[in-house]
Design a protein around this motif. Structure first.
Motif, PDB file in Angstrom:
ATOM      1  N   VAL A   1       0.849  -1.193   0.000  1.00 19.41           N
ATOM      2  CA  VAL A   1       0.000   0.000   0.000  1.00 19.41           C
ATOM      3  C   VAL A   1       0.884   1.243   0.000  1.00 19.41           C
ATOM      4  O   VAL A   1       1.668   1.456   0.927  1.00 19.41           O
ATOM      5  N   MET A   2       0.764   2.047  -1.047  1.00 18.64           N
ATOM      6  CA  MET A   2       1.609   3.243  -1.158  1.00 18.64           C
ATOM      7  C   MET A   2       0.805   4.448  -1.601  1.00 18.64           C
ATOM      8  O   MET A   2      -0.306   4.325  -2.127  1.00 18.64           O
ATOM      9  N   ALA A   3       1.378   5.621  -1.368  1.00 19.78           N
ATOM     10  CA  ALA A   3       0.713   6.870  -1.745  1.00 19.78           C
ATOM     11  C   ALA A   3       1.768   7.917  -2.075  1.00 19.78           C
ATOM     12  O   ALA A   3       2.628   8.219  -1.241  1.00 19.78           O
ATOM     13  N   PRO A   4       1.722   8.488  -3.277  1.00 21.40           N
ATOM     14  CA  PRO A   4       2.727   9.475  -3.676  1.00 21.40           C
ATOM     15  C   PRO A   4       2.429  10.864  -3.112  1.00 21.40           C
ATOM     16  O   PRO A   4       1.269  11.242  -2.942  1.00 21.40           O
TER      17      PRO A   4
ATOM     18  N   ARG B   1       5.711   7.475   2.231  1.00 25.02           N
ATOM     19  CA  ARG B   1       5.505   6.797   0.946  1.00 25.02           C
ATOM     20  C   ARG B   1       4.715   5.485   1.047  1.00 25.02           C
ATOM     21  O   ARG B   1       3.812   5.250   0.255  1.00 25.02           O
ATOM     22  N   PHE B   2       5.050   4.628   1.970  1.00 26.38           N
ATOM     23  CA  PHE B   2       4.397   3.314   2.087  1.00 26.38           C
ATOM     24  C   PHE B   2       3.657   3.212   3.414  1.00 26.38           C
ATOM     25  O   PHE B   2       4.226   3.458   4.473  1.00 26.38           O
ATOM     26  N   VAL B   3       2.383   2.858   3.336  1.00 23.08           N
ATOM     27  CA  VAL B   3       1.638   2.494   4.530  1.00 23.08           C
ATOM     28  C   VAL B   3       1.973   1.043   4.898  1.00 23.08           C
ATOM     29  O   VAL B   3       2.037   0.680   6.062  1.00 23.08           O
ATOM     30  N   LYS B   4       2.215   0.233   3.865  1.00 22.57           N
ATOM     31  CA  LYS B   4       2.578  -1.164   4.065  1.00 22.57           C
ATOM     32  C   LYS B   4       3.433  -1.636   2.902  1.00 22.57           C
ATOM     33  O   LYS B   4       2.992  -1.496   1.742  1.00 22.57           O
ATOM     34  N   PRO B   5       4.629  -2.158   3.128  1.00 25.40           N
ATOM     35  CA  PRO B   5       5.269  -2.239   4.433  1.00 25.40           C
ATOM     36  C   PRO B   5       5.730  -0.858   4.918  1.00 25.40           C
ATOM     37  O   PRO B   5       6.253  -0.066   4.134  1.00 25.40           O
ATOM     38  N   LEU B   6       5.519  -0.593   6.188  1.00 24.88           N
ATOM     39  CA  LEU B   6       5.866   0.694   6.778  1.00 24.88           C
ATOM     40  C   LEU B   6       7.370   0.763   7.040  1.00 24.88           C
ATOM     41  O   LEU B   6       7.981  -0.243   7.411  1.00 24.88           O
ATOM     42  N   ASP B   7       7.938   1.932   6.863  1.00 23.40           N
ATOM     43  CA  ASP B   7       9.358   2.129   7.142  1.00 23.40           C
ATOM     44  C   ASP B   7       9.545   2.338   8.644  1.00 23.40           C
ATOM     45  O   ASP B   7       9.693   3.462   9.135  1.00 23.40           O
ATOM     46  N   ALA B   8       9.541   1.229   9.370  1.00 29.50           N
ATOM     47  CA  ALA B   8       9.651   1.296  10.829  1.00 29.50           C
ATOM     48  C   ALA B   8      10.985   1.888  11.259  1.00 29.50           C
ATOM     49  O   ALA B   8      11.057   2.611  12.270  1.00 29.50           O
TER      50      ALA B   8
ATOM     51  N   GLU C   1      -2.717  12.116   7.652  1.00 28.87           N
ATOM     52  CA  GLU C   1      -3.257  11.315   6.557  1.00 28.87           C
ATOM     53  C   GLU C   1      -4.667  11.787   6.219  1.00 28.87           C
ATOM     54  O   GLU C   1      -5.320  12.449   7.023  1.00 28.87           O
ATOM     55  N   GLU C   2      -5.140  11.418   5.027  1.00 29.23           N
ATOM     56  CA  GLU C   2      -6.531  11.665   4.644  1.00 29.23           C
ATOM     57  C   GLU C   2      -7.249  10.318   4.592  1.00 29.23           C
ATOM     58  O   GLU C   2      -7.621   9.820   3.545  1.00 29.23           O
ATOM     59  N   ASN C   3      -7.423   9.736   5.757  1.00 27.00           N
ATOM     60  CA  ASN C   3      -8.053   8.431   5.916  1.00 27.00           C
ATOM     61  C   ASN C   3      -8.672   8.422   7.308  1.00 27.00           C
ATOM     62  O   ASN C   3      -8.295   9.214   8.166  1.00 27.00           O
ATOM     63  N   VAL C   4      -9.607   7.518   7.534  1.00 23.99           N
ATOM     64  CA  VAL C   4     -10.232   7.450   8.853  1.00 23.99           C
ATOM     65  C   VAL C   4      -9.217   7.064   9.925  1.00 23.99           C
ATOM     66  O   VAL C   4      -8.186   6.446   9.645  1.00 23.99           O
ATOM     67  N   LEU C   5      -9.541   7.430  11.151  1.00 21.05           N
ATOM     68  CA  LEU C   5      -8.665   7.158  12.289  1.00 21.05           C
ATOM     69  C   LEU C   5      -8.418   5.665  12.479  1.00 21.05           C
ATOM     70  O   LEU C   5      -7.284   5.223  12.659  1.00 21.05           O
ATOM     71  N   GLN C   6      -9.500   4.874  12.429  1.00 18.13           N
ATOM     72  CA  GLN C   6      -9.397   3.461  12.767  1.00 18.13           C
ATOM     73  C   GLN C   6      -8.662   2.673  11.683  1.00 18.13           C
ATOM     74  O   GLN C   6      -9.106   2.607  10.541  1.00 18.13           O
ATOM     75  N   GLY C   7      -7.559   2.074  12.067  1.00 12.10           N
ATOM     76  CA  GLY C   7      -6.872   1.143  11.180  1.00 12.10           C
ATOM     77  C   GLY C   7      -6.073   1.751  10.057  1.00 12.10           C
ATOM     78  O   GLY C   7      -5.600   1.042   9.172  1.00 12.10           O
ATOM     79  N   GLY C   8      -5.888   3.066  10.056  1.00 15.29           N
ATOM     80  CA  GLY C   8      -5.202   3.729   8.953  1.00 15.29           C
ATOM     81  C   GLY C   8      -3.693   3.835   9.133  1.00 15.29           C
ATOM     82  O   GLY C   8      -3.068   3.039   9.842  1.00 15.29           O
ATOM     83  N   PHE C   9      -3.141   4.861   8.506  1.00 14.39           N
ATOM     84  CA  PHE C   9      -1.691   5.077   8.527  1.00 14.39           C
ATOM     85  C   PHE C   9      -1.185   5.369   9.938  1.00 14.39           C
ATOM     86  O   PHE C   9      -0.177   4.800  10.381  1.00 14.39           O
ATOM     87  N   GLY C  10      -1.889   6.243  10.649  1.00 12.68           N
ATOM     88  CA  GLY C  10      -1.482   6.552  12.016  1.00 12.68           C
ATOM     89  C   GLY C  10      -1.507   5.324  12.902  1.00 12.68           C
ATOM     90  O   GLY C  10      -0.625   5.132  13.752  1.00 12.68           O
ATOM     91  N   SER C  11      -2.512   4.484  12.720  1.00 12.58           N
ATOM     92  CA  SER C  11      -2.596   3.232  13.480  1.00 12.58           C
ATOM     93  C   SER C  11      -1.405   2.330  13.157  1.00 12.58           C
ATOM     94  O   SER C  11      -0.850   1.672  14.052  1.00 12.58           O
ATOM     95  N   ALA C  12      -1.012   2.285  11.893  1.00 17.01           N
ATOM     96  CA  ALA C  12       0.155   1.488  11.498  1.00 17.01           C
ATOM     97  C   ALA C  12       1.411   1.995  12.196  1.00 17.01           C
ATOM     98  O   ALA C  12       2.255   1.206  12.646  1.00 17.01           O
ATOM     99  N   CYS C  13       1.538   3.312  12.314  1.00  7.23           N
ATOM    100  CA  CYS C  13       2.694   3.894  13.004  1.00  7.23           C
ATOM    101  C   CYS C  13       2.678   3.529  14.481  1.00  7.23           C
ATOM    102  O   CYS C  13       3.723   3.174  15.061  1.00  7.23           O
ATOM    103  N   LEU C  14       1.503   3.599  15.120  1.00  8.16           N
ATOM    104  CA  LEU C  14       1.395   3.230  16.535  1.00  8.16           C
ATOM    105  C   LEU C  14       1.767   1.765  16.742  1.00  8.16           C
ATOM    106  O   LEU C  14       2.440   1.416  17.725  1.00  8.16           O
TER     107      LEU C  14
END
Length: 243
Positions: free
Chosen positions: A99-102, A189-196, A213-226
């Protein structure tokens, strides 16, 4: 989805299946199983209709299908049915999906080349409206998978941005500088795999992180970072800016 120029130039490589999103995805899976490299261009909000097909017909078989998600994020006058604010969440949970986003149109061409070089499924999401206006590299190149980039150094806080929020994050960092706050910026750049590794490096430099991010709170990019910070046992104050 802006494919009219491609249709006119390559009519035998263009298939318009109308509003049959489920069919579009399974059709692409069939093409991929026969050795083709299909690109499926659908609005983010309407790809939800084909979730079962993405999961079972594409990802379970690890087929190399590239999903281009138009209208990702908020879409203004297109109306509430067209807001594409769920795709980070519903795609990153599927095993095998990249999953990526430019951040802009130049990065977009590199991500398309990256996706087409993968031996599995990938998604690229981009917003409605005009492009950022950056200069374009002459040739698209494959990006290292799961690697972000530091756009700006900072000592007090790090803005951890993805996709269309990267350039606004850079602007925000300069505004914070005028207020006496030293703000760094990451383009993940990548939500998955995330650059931990990049995220943990930022947490080590500034224990205050803001995910954007421009995505819902639940389960999104911020959640991946957490999740990544928790798995590493990192100590950081995290503010998530999202829908």
């Amino acid at each position: 989805t802006g494919l009219d120029a491609f249709r006119d130039r390559f009519p035998r490589r263009y298939f318009d299946v109308g509003l049959a999103e489920e069919h579009a995805v399974t059709f692409a899976g069939g093409l991929a199983a026969e050795g083709y490299r299909p690109v499926v261009a659908i609005y983010s909000t309407f790809l939800q209709r084909a979730y079962d097909q993405i999961e079972h017909d594409i990802c379970l078989q690890n087929l190399p299908v590239t999903f281009c998600l138009d209208r990702a994020g908020l879409v203004g006058e297109d109306g509430p049915t067209h807001h594409g604010v769920f795709d980070y969440s519903y795609l990153r949970m599927i095993p095998g999906m990249t999953v990526m986003a430019p951040a802009d149109e130049n990065e977009f061409q590199h991500m398309l080349r990256t996706a087409l070089a993968l031996n599995g499924p990938a998604s690229i999401r981009y917003p409605r409206g005009a492009s950022v206006g950056v200069s374009m590299d002459l040739e698209p190149r494959a990006l290292p998978i799961g690697k972000g980039a530091r756009c700006k150094e900072g000592a007090d806080v790090t803005l951890v941005a993805i996709g269309s929020r990267v350039h606004p994050a850079i602007e925000a960092a300069h505004m914070l500088e005028d207020m006496g706050i030293s703000a760094g910026v990451l383009n993940m750049r990548f939500v998955k795999p995330l650059d931990a590794a990049l995220l943990l490096e930022a947490a080590g430099k500034t224990p205050r992180l803001v995910t954007i991010e421009e995505n819902v709170l639940q389960g999104g990019f911020g959640s991946a970072c957490l999740e990544a910070l928790s798995s590493a046992g990192a100590q950081a104050q995290v503010l998530r800016l999202d829908i």
